[in-house]
Design a protein around this motif. Structure first.
Motif, PDB file in Angstrom:
ATOM      1  N   ARG A 144       0.832  -1.202   0.000  1.00 48.18           N
ATOM      2  CA  ARG A 144       0.000   0.000   0.000  1.00 48.18           C
ATOM      3  C   ARG A 144       0.869   1.255   0.000  1.00 48.18           C
ATOM      4  O   ARG A 144       0.602   2.219  -0.716  1.00 48.18           O
ATOM      5  CB  ARG A 144      -0.927  -0.005   1.217  1.00 48.18           C
ATOM      6  N   GLY A 147       2.348   1.885  -3.379  1.00 43.36           N
ATOM      7  CA  GLY A 147       1.351   2.465  -4.273  1.00 43.36           C
ATOM      8  C   GLY A 147       1.153   3.951  -4.020  1.00 43.36           C
ATOM      9  O   GLY A 147       1.037   4.744  -4.962  1.00 43.36           O
ATOM     10  N   ILE A 148       1.143   4.344  -2.757  1.00 45.46           N
ATOM     11  CA  ILE A 148       0.969   5.759  -2.416  1.00 45.46           C
ATOM     12  C   ILE A 148       2.207   6.556  -2.808  1.00 45.46           C
ATOM     13  O   ILE A 148       2.101   7.680  -3.328  1.00 45.46           O
ATOM     14  CB  ILE A 148       0.667   5.907  -0.911  1.00 45.46           C
ATOM     15  N   GLU A 164      -8.327   7.302  -5.802  1.00 47.72           N
ATOM     16  CA  GLU A 164      -7.780   6.262  -6.686  1.00 47.72           C
ATOM     17  C   GLU A 164      -7.648   4.928  -5.963  1.00 47.72           C
ATOM     18  O   GLU A 164      -7.869   3.859  -6.547  1.00 47.72           O
ATOM     19  CB  GLU A 164      -6.413   6.708  -7.212  1.00 47.72           C
ATOM     20  N   LEU A 165      -7.268   4.966  -4.687  1.00 49.90           N
ATOM     21  CA  LEU A 165      -7.023   3.742  -3.935  1.00 49.90           C
ATOM     22  C   LEU A 165      -8.203   3.341  -3.045  1.00 49.90           C
ATOM     23  O   LEU A 165      -8.123   2.359  -2.311  1.00 49.90           O
ATOM     24  CB  LEU A 165      -5.768   3.918  -3.064  1.00 49.90           C
ATOM     25  N   TRP A 166      -9.287   4.124  -3.100  1.00 42.63           N
ATOM     26  CA  TRP A 166     -10.493   3.824  -2.326  1.00 42.63           C
ATOM     27  C   TRP A 166     -10.214   3.814  -0.823  1.00 42.63           C
ATOM     28  O   TRP A 166     -10.630   2.919  -0.088  1.00 42.63           O
ATOM     29  CB  TRP A 166     -11.108   2.489  -2.756  1.00 42.63           C
TER      30      TRP A 166
END
Length: 209
Positions: A144, A147-148, A164-166
């Protein structure tokens, strides 16, 4: 060892020449800037090695490779390419390349890479960058957080990253705090710079963050 350079980018050709100059056992004997020049030059100059760009104008690099293997089988061909994915690498070896060097390789390693390919002691591509996720995980980041970090490097705001990542914007802030702590970074600009310098993103966007 006589080397023919086949690449349509002048800057790349000059860079290769410069990288090979210190090697006393390697001599650049010619250059080809389009694919159709390669085989005629190989026949005329009889090099020991051809450094061949995967993508060439007028004739694709793999077609050039096929021609050299058919008509001048004793000449070693090392593919030079910006592509580091398995598909391009495997295609080059299937067509008879003696080596595959990614253009991001450190120039000082180029002479040694050529020698290895000629001696038949290299069986994998040289200069393939470590995968971005492996780099991130080696730094202690979770998937995670990786991704951020990538999203920050793309210039996205916390709100946009959350959408975007909910996840909530507060969750994004929480992950960013952990990222800064783990990587010893002070702000988004440093995070974006880290992502670019470690291959997590392709473009240096941190100037705009």
């Amino acid at each position: 060892m006589k080397v023919l350079i086949a690449d349509d980018h002048r800057l790349m050709v000059e860079g290769i020449r410069h990288a090979l100059e210190p090697a006393e056992d390697i001599e650049v004997v010619g250059e080809a800037s389009v694919g159709s020049q390669v085989l005629p030059l190989v026949r005329r100059l009889v090099p020991d090695v051809v450094l061949l760009d995967m993508r060439m104008p007028q004739m694709d690099g793999l077609l050039c490779l096929d021609g050299i293997r058919k008509h001048c089988p004793k000449v070693k061909v090392i593919v030079l390419s910006v592509f580091s994915d398995p598909e391009h690498i495997q295609a080059a070896f299937r067509h008879g390349a003696s080596g595959y060097i990614v253009k991001s390789v450190n120039p000082v390693d180029l002479p040694s890479a050529i020698r290895q390919a000629v001696e038949g002691t290299v069986f994998n591509a040289i200069g393939v960058p470590e995968s971005s996720d492996a780099v991130g995980k080696a730094s202690g980041l979770t998937e995670r957080e990786i991704g951020i970090l990538k999203a920050v490097a793309r210039g996205l705001s916390n709100s946009a990253i959350g959408k975007e990542l909910w996840v909530t914007e507060q969750t994004v802030k929480f992950h960013l705090t952990n990222i800064y702590r783990k990587l010893d970074l002070a702000n988004r600009t440093e995070a974006a710079r880290y992502a670019y310098e470690h291959g997590l993103v392709d473009s240096p966007l941190y100037d705009y963050v």
